[in-house]
Scaffold this motif. Structure first.
Motif, PDB file in Angstrom:
ATOM      1  N   ILE A  61       7.861  25.985 -12.070  1.00  0.00           N
ATOM      2  CA  ILE A  61       8.646  27.211 -12.236  1.00  0.00           C
ATOM      3  C   ILE A  61       9.574  27.125 -13.443  1.00  0.00           C
ATOM      4  N   SER A  62      10.279  26.007 -13.574  1.00  0.00           N
ATOM      5  CA  SER A  62      11.253  25.924 -14.667  1.00  0.00           C
ATOM      6  C   SER A  62      10.544  25.948 -16.025  1.00  0.00           C
ATOM      7  N   TYR A  63       9.372  25.307 -16.104  1.00  0.00           N
ATOM      8  CA  TYR A  63       8.635  25.340 -17.366  1.00  0.00           C
ATOM      9  C   TYR A  63       8.070  26.740 -17.625  1.00  0.00           C
ATOM     10  N   HIS A  64       7.578  27.398 -16.572  1.00  0.00           N
ATOM     11  CA  HIS A  64       7.004  28.740 -16.692  1.00  0.00           C
ATOM     12  C   HIS A  64       8.063  29.750 -17.150  1.00  0.00           C
ATOM     13  N   PHE A  65       9.257  29.699 -16.560  1.00  0.00           N
ATOM     14  CA  PHE A  65      10.251  30.710 -16.972  1.00  0.00           C
ATOM     15  C   PHE A  65      10.892  30.366 -18.321  1.00  0.00           C
ATOM     16  N   ARG A  66      10.882  29.102 -18.679  1.00  0.00           N
ATOM     17  CA  ARG A  66      11.322  28.744 -20.028  1.00  0.00           C
ATOM     18  C   ARG A  66      10.388  29.389 -21.065  1.00  0.00           C
TER      19      ARG A  66
END
Lengths: 112, 150
Positions: A61-66
């Motif tokens: 999730i954190s990589y996707h929203f970054r």
């Protein structure tokens, strides 16, 4: 990977595909554990399957929203300096969310 | 008073639109105001809007896990805030935002695989995404209220 843009495209889709089953799992689990006492919540998070799935979900999730927020900034922040600053803030926000969440889940597995 | 119908769609290609004095040579997204709104192109901007909302909502998830790790007091406090009427309203909207981004994301993955790209399919899939995202949100919250009864 062929280029930065290709890698961005592939990673955005790869994380999306990982997240579809994980988000469905999290939604169902959250409904089941929304009224947990602190002890019940700790037991749930600390169970190996939960902890592993949460760690994968948090990283994805954190990589996707970054990546996604970065695209929005690319499209709507026009001035070079402000764009760099915005991208920096997005990376920092994603890193804070990832580190706090990961540390918490790992800490719970160690405490519980 | 004579009324003329003005076509407010852009008269130039999006790739030629540049911000005055912008140093970058990359094409910029045209401002939202120049598009003629339809249910189909709304899916696109909603994908971005819900993506931004979900990124913000990740804070709630982080707070939930962090409160558990900190201790019982912090956990009860966060649970209390999320379980308050305002907290539940935010969580319901967040649920829809996640379900929308997920279902429309699957639609994008189907497009990436080269399927359902026709004009009619674009319309049908747009309404399917609206319907499913509301249905999933309703199912999740019916289950949530049915299980706890508060």
């Amino acid at each position: 990977m062929a280029s930065k843009a290709t890698s961005h495209f592939v990673m955005q889709r790869l994380t999306a595909m990982i997240q579809v089953p994980l988000v469905i799992w999290l939604a169902i689990s959250t409904v089941a554990h929304a009224r947990d006492t602190h002890a019940e919540f700790m037991d749930w998070v600390a169970s190996p399957v939960t902890a592993v799935l949460l760690i994968v979900l948090i990283l994805s999730i954190s990589y996707h929203f970054r990546l996604g927020l970065g695209e929005v900034a690319d499209d709507y922040v026009h001035e070079g300096g402000r764009l760099k600053l915005t991208q920096g803030l997005i990376v920092a926000y994603a890193a804070v969310i990832a580190v706090v969440s990961l540390f918490s889940v790992i800490a719970i597995t160690l405490i519980a | 008073m004579s009324e003329t119908v003005t076509d407010r769609r852009p008269q130039v290609a999006a790739s030629t639109i540049r911000m005055e004095g912008a140093p970058r040579t990359a094409p910029l997204s045209p401002h939202l105001s120049i598009w003629r709104w339809t249910p189909v192109n709304l899916t696109s901007i909603l994908h971005r809007a819900t993506g931004i909302a979900n990124a913000a909502g990740a804070t709630l998830l982080a707070a939930w896990f962090a409160s558990g790790a900190i201790g019982e007091g912090a956990y009860e406090a966060v649970s209390g805030v999320l379980g308050s009427p305002l907290g539940l309203l935010v969580l319901i909207l967040f649920t829809w935002s996640v379900m929308y981004h997920m279902t429309n994301g699957v639609r994008h993955l189907i497009w990436d695989s080269g399927h359902m790209l026709g004009k009619a399919q674009r319309g049908v899939s747009a309404y399917t995404v609206y319907g499913l995202s509301v249905l999933f949100t309703a199912l999740i919250w019916i289950a949530a209220f049915a299980m706890g009864g508060n």
